[in-house]
Scaffold this motif. Sequence first.
Motif, PDB file in Angstrom:
ATOM      1  N   ALA A   1      28.650   5.469 -79.531  1.00 44.25           N
ATOM      2  CA  ALA A   1      28.181   4.253 -80.200  1.00 44.25           C
ATOM      3  C   ALA A   1      27.377   3.392 -79.227  1.00 44.25           C
ATOM      4  O   ALA A   1      26.310   2.876 -79.590  1.00 44.25           O
ATOM      5  CB  ALA A   1      29.363   3.460 -80.762  1.00 44.25           C
ATOM      6  N   ARG A   2      27.862   3.242 -78.002  1.00 43.02           N
ATOM      7  CA  ARG A   2      27.104   2.472 -77.012  1.00 43.02           C
ATOM      8  C   ARG A   2      25.757   3.135 -76.746  1.00 43.02           C
ATOM      9  O   ARG A   2      24.733   2.476 -76.615  1.00 43.02           O
ATOM     10  CB  ARG A   2      27.909   2.324 -75.717  1.00 43.02           C
ATOM     11  N   TYR A   3      25.758   4.459 -76.688  1.00 44.48           N
ATOM     12  CA  TYR A   3      24.513   5.218 -76.525  1.00 44.48           C
ATOM     13  C   TYR A   3      23.579   4.962 -77.706  1.00 44.48           C
ATOM     14  O   TYR A   3      22.392   4.721 -77.529  1.00 44.48           O
ATOM     15  CB  TYR A   3      24.843   6.702 -76.393  1.00 44.48           C
ATOM     16  N   ALA A   4      24.138   4.981 -78.922  1.00 45.06           N
ATOM     17  CA  ALA A   4      23.317   4.763 -80.118  1.00 45.06           C
ATOM     18  C   ALA A   4      22.682   3.381 -80.089  1.00 45.06           C
ATOM     19  O   ALA A   4      21.516   3.218 -80.469  1.00 45.06           O
ATOM     20  CB  ALA A   4      24.156   4.942 -81.383  1.00 45.06           C
ATOM     21  N   MET A   5      23.415   2.388 -79.615  1.00 43.96           N
ATOM     22  CA  MET A   5      22.867   1.036 -79.555  1.00 43.96           C
ATOM     23  C   MET A   5      21.775   0.955 -78.486  1.00 43.96           C
ATOM     24  O   MET A   5      20.751   0.316 -78.687  1.00 43.96           O
ATOM     25  CB  MET A   5      23.961   0.008 -79.286  1.00 43.96           C
ATOM     26  N   ALA A   6      21.971   1.629 -77.370  1.00 45.01           N
ATOM     27  CA  ALA A   6      20.926   1.651 -76.332  1.00 45.01           C
ATOM     28  C   ALA A   6      19.699   2.380 -76.859  1.00 45.01           C
ATOM     29  O   ALA A   6      18.571   1.955 -76.638  1.00 45.01           O
ATOM     30  CB  ALA A   6      21.453   2.327 -75.071  1.00 45.01           C
ATOM     31  N   LYS A   7      19.930   3.476 -77.566  1.00 40.95           N
ATOM     32  CA  LYS A   7      18.809   4.239 -78.120  1.00 40.95           C
ATOM     33  C   LYS A   7      18.050   3.390 -79.132  1.00 40.95           C
ATOM     34  O   LYS A   7      16.825   3.386 -79.143  1.00 40.95           O
ATOM     35  CB  LYS A   7      19.333   5.516 -78.774  1.00 40.95           C
ATOM     36  N   ALA A   8      18.783   2.639 -79.940  1.00 40.22           N
ATOM     37  CA  ALA A   8      18.118   1.780 -80.917  1.00 40.22           C
ATOM     38  C   ALA A   8      17.299   0.714 -80.205  1.00 40.22           C
ATOM     39  O   ALA A   8      16.194   0.389 -80.614  1.00 40.22           O
ATOM     40  CB  ALA A   8      19.150   1.144 -81.848  1.00 40.22           C
ATOM     41  N   GLY A   9      17.827   0.170 -79.133  1.00 43.89           N
ATOM     42  CA  GLY A   9      17.104  -0.833 -78.382  1.00 43.89           C
ATOM     43  C   GLY A   9      15.872  -0.277 -77.698  1.00 43.89           C
ATOM     44  O   GLY A   9      14.904  -0.994 -77.444  1.00 43.89           O
ATOM     45  N   LEU A  10      15.889   0.995 -77.400  1.00 47.16           N
ATOM     46  CA  LEU A  10      14.758   1.652 -76.753  1.00 47.16           C
ATOM     47  C   LEU A  10      13.777   2.254 -77.757  1.00 47.16           C
ATOM     48  O   LEU A  10      12.813   2.898 -77.362  1.00 47.16           O
ATOM     49  CB  LEU A  10      15.259   2.790 -75.862  1.00 47.16           C
ATOM     50  N   ALA A  11      14.027   2.039 -79.025  1.00 44.34           N
ATOM     51  CA  ALA A  11      13.249   2.723 -80.060  1.00 44.34           C
ATOM     52  C   ALA A  11      11.742   2.593 -79.884  1.00 44.34           C
ATOM     53  O   ALA A  11      11.020   3.588 -79.969  1.00 44.34           O
ATOM     54  CB  ALA A  11      13.670   2.238 -81.445  1.00 44.34           C
ATOM     55  N   ASP A  12      11.251   1.389 -79.630  1.00 43.71           N
ATOM     56  CA  ASP A  12       9.795   1.216 -79.491  1.00 43.71           C
ATOM     57  C   ASP A  12       9.267   1.978 -78.283  1.00 43.71           C
ATOM     58  O   ASP A  12       8.235   2.651 -78.367  1.00 43.71           O
ATOM     59  CB  ASP A  12       9.429  -0.268 -79.361  1.00 43.71           C
ATOM     60  N   ALA A  13       9.964   1.870 -77.167  1.00 41.63           N
ATOM     61  CA  ALA A  13       9.518   2.573 -75.963  1.00 41.63           C
ATOM     62  C   ALA A  13       9.547   4.082 -76.182  1.00 41.63           C
ATOM     63  O   ALA A  13       8.638   4.804 -75.768  1.00 41.63           O
ATOM     64  CB  ALA A  13      10.390   2.194 -74.769  1.00 41.63           C
ATOM     65  N   MET A  14      10.577   4.578 -76.870  1.00 42.03           N
ATOM     66  CA  MET A  14      10.680   6.015 -77.107  1.00 42.03           C
ATOM     67  C   MET A  14       9.625   6.492 -78.099  1.00 42.03           C
ATOM     68  O   MET A  14       9.075   7.571 -77.940  1.00 42.03           O
ATOM     69  CB  MET A  14      12.082   6.381 -77.572  1.00 42.03           C
TER      70      MET A  14
ATOM     71  N   LEU B   1      14.049  -1.874 -70.592  1.00 41.80           N
ATOM     72  CA  LEU B   1      13.348  -1.305 -71.741  1.00 41.80           C
ATOM     73  C   LEU B   1      14.083  -1.582 -73.047  1.00 41.80           C
ATOM     74  O   LEU B   1      13.466  -1.620 -74.109  1.00 41.80           O
ATOM     75  CB  LEU B   1      13.127   0.199 -71.548  1.00 41.80           C
ATOM     76  N   THR B   2      15.403  -1.769 -72.968  1.00 39.84           N
ATOM     77  CA  THR B   2      16.150  -2.148 -74.157  1.00 39.84           C
ATOM     78  C   THR B   2      15.752  -3.552 -74.592  1.00 39.84           C
ATOM     79  O   THR B   2      15.615  -3.826 -75.774  1.00 39.84           O
ATOM     80  CB  THR B   2      17.668  -2.066 -73.894  1.00 39.84           C
ATOM     81  N   ASP B   3      15.530  -4.432 -73.610  1.00 36.67           N
ATOM     82  CA  ASP B   3      15.095  -5.794 -73.922  1.00 36.67           C
ATOM     83  C   ASP B   3      13.650  -5.827 -74.410  1.00 36.67           C
ATOM     84  O   ASP B   3      13.319  -6.581 -75.309  1.00 36.67           O
ATOM     85  CB  ASP B   3      15.227  -6.700 -72.695  1.00 36.67           C
ATOM     86  N   SER B   4      12.779  -5.023 -73.779  1.00 35.98           N
ATOM     87  CA  SER B   4      11.361  -5.037 -74.142  1.00 35.98           C
ATOM     88  C   SER B   4      10.739  -3.672 -73.865  1.00 35.98           C
ATOM     89  O   SER B   4      10.746  -3.211 -72.722  1.00 35.98           O
ATOM     90  CB  SER B   4      10.619  -6.094 -73.327  1.00 35.98           C
ATOM     91  N   ALA B   5      10.184  -3.070 -74.909  1.00 32.25           N
ATOM     92  CA  ALA B   5       9.556  -1.756 -74.768  1.00 32.25           C
ATOM     93  C   ALA B   5       8.391  -1.799 -73.788  1.00 32.25           C
ATOM     94  O   ALA B   5       8.037  -0.782 -73.200  1.00 32.25           O
ATOM     95  CB  ALA B   5       9.071  -1.246 -76.118  1.00 32.25           C
ATOM     96  N   ASP B   6       7.804  -2.979 -73.604  1.00 32.51           N
ATOM     97  CA  ASP B   6       6.645  -3.122 -72.727  1.00 32.51           C
ATOM     98  C   ASP B   6       6.998  -3.730 -71.375  1.00 32.51           C
ATOM     99  O   ASP B   6       6.121  -4.272 -70.686  1.00 32.51           O
ATOM    100  CB  ASP B   6       5.574  -3.977 -73.420  1.00 32.51           C
ATOM    101  N   ALA B   7       8.265  -3.639 -70.975  1.00 30.03           N
ATOM    102  CA  ALA B   7       8.674  -4.193 -69.678  1.00 30.03           C
ATOM    103  C   ALA B   7       7.786  -3.592 -68.589  1.00 30.03           C
ATOM    104  O   ALA B   7       7.580  -2.377 -68.544  1.00 30.03           O
ATOM    105  CB  ALA B   7      10.135  -3.863 -69.398  1.00 30.03           C
ATOM    106  N   PRO B   8       7.228  -4.445 -67.721  1.00 25.92           N
ATOM    107  CA  PRO B   8       6.345  -3.932 -66.667  1.00 25.92           C
ATOM    108  C   PRO B   8       7.095  -3.010 -65.706  1.00 25.92           C
ATOM    109  O   PRO B   8       8.219  -3.312 -65.291  1.00 25.92           O
ATOM    110  CB  PRO B   8       5.878  -5.198 -65.939  1.00 25.92           C
ATOM    111  N   LEU B   9       6.462  -1.904 -65.364  1.00 19.62           N
ATOM    112  CA  LEU B   9       7.086  -0.964 -64.433  1.00 19.62           C
ATOM    113  C   LEU B   9       7.314  -1.618 -63.076  1.00 19.62           C
ATOM    114  O   LEU B   9       8.314  -1.336 -62.409  1.00 19.62           O
ATOM    115  CB  LEU B   9       6.230   0.298 -64.300  1.00 19.62           C
ATOM    116  N   SER B  10       6.415  -2.527 -62.686  1.00 14.51           N
ATOM    117  CA  SER B  10       6.571  -3.222 -61.403  1.00 14.51           C
ATOM    118  C   SER B  10       7.842  -4.073 -61.405  1.00 14.51           C
ATOM    119  O   SER B  10       8.534  -4.168 -60.389  1.00 14.51           O
ATOM    120  CB  SER B  10       5.347  -4.080 -61.099  1.00 14.51           C
ATOM    121  N   ALA B  11       8.174  -4.680 -62.543  1.00 15.55           N
ATOM    122  CA  ALA B  11       9.398  -5.486 -62.645  1.00 15.55           C
ATOM    123  C   ALA B  11      10.631  -4.589 -62.560  1.00 15.55           C
ATOM    124  O   ALA B  11      11.630  -4.959 -61.939  1.00 15.55           O
ATOM    125  CB  ALA B  11       9.405  -6.281 -63.946  1.00 15.55           C
TER     126      ALA B  11
END
Length: 192
Positions: A97-110, A28-38
Motif C-alpha cells: 500500500a505504501r508502494y502504491a501511494m508512492a507510485k501514485a505520487g510519481l504518476a506524472d514523472a513515470m 518526485l512524489t512531491d513534483s514530477a518536474d523536481a529539478p535534478l540539481s535539487a
Amino acid sequence: MQQRKDAPLRSDAQRNRERILEVALAELTDSADAPLSAIARKAGVGQGTFYRHFPNRESLVLEVYCHEVRQVSDAAAQLLETRAPDRALREWMDRLARYAMAKAGLADAMRKATITHGSLAKWGRGPLTSAVALLLKANEEAGTIRPGVTPDDFMLAIAGLWQIDPHGEWETRTGRLLDFVMDGLRAGAPGP
C-alpha cells in the motif's frame, strides 16, 4: 579507469546511489518536474556523481520505480523469516500500500518516463508476482488462507489500492481495504 557496467559498485558509490534514490522518491512524489540539481543537492552528491549514476531524468524515474518494486518484493521473504505466514502477508500488504501511494505520487514523472521506455508493468510485475506467490504458498501450507488463491486473484482483489487518492486519508482507507481482503482470504481456510 572506467568501471565495467556490470561490476559491483564500491560501498561509497552504492551509498550515494541509494541516497539519490531515497531523495528522488520524495522529491518526485512531491513534483514530477523536481529539478535534478535539487535532488543531487539534497542527496549530498555533486552533479558529476549524480549523472554517473543517472544520465537523465527517465533513467532516474525508472530506477526509483524498480528500486521500490525490489524493496517491496524482497520484504516478502524477510517477513516470512520472522513472522507467522498470515501476519507476514498482512504486513506485506501494508508495504504494498505504501508502494502504491508512492507510485501514485510519481504518476506524472513515470508517465513522462514511459513515453520512451514503454509500459512500467513489465518492470514490476515479475518481482511482485513472485513475492505474492511466496506469501500465498506459505499461508496455504499453514492453513491460514483458503486454498487455490493465485497471485492474479490476489492482485485483482487489491486493485483498489491504485484507486485511492494518495493525498487524502489513504492510510485509513488502505487499512480497511486490506483488512477486508485479508478477511476474504481467511474465509474457507482449513486452519493449521
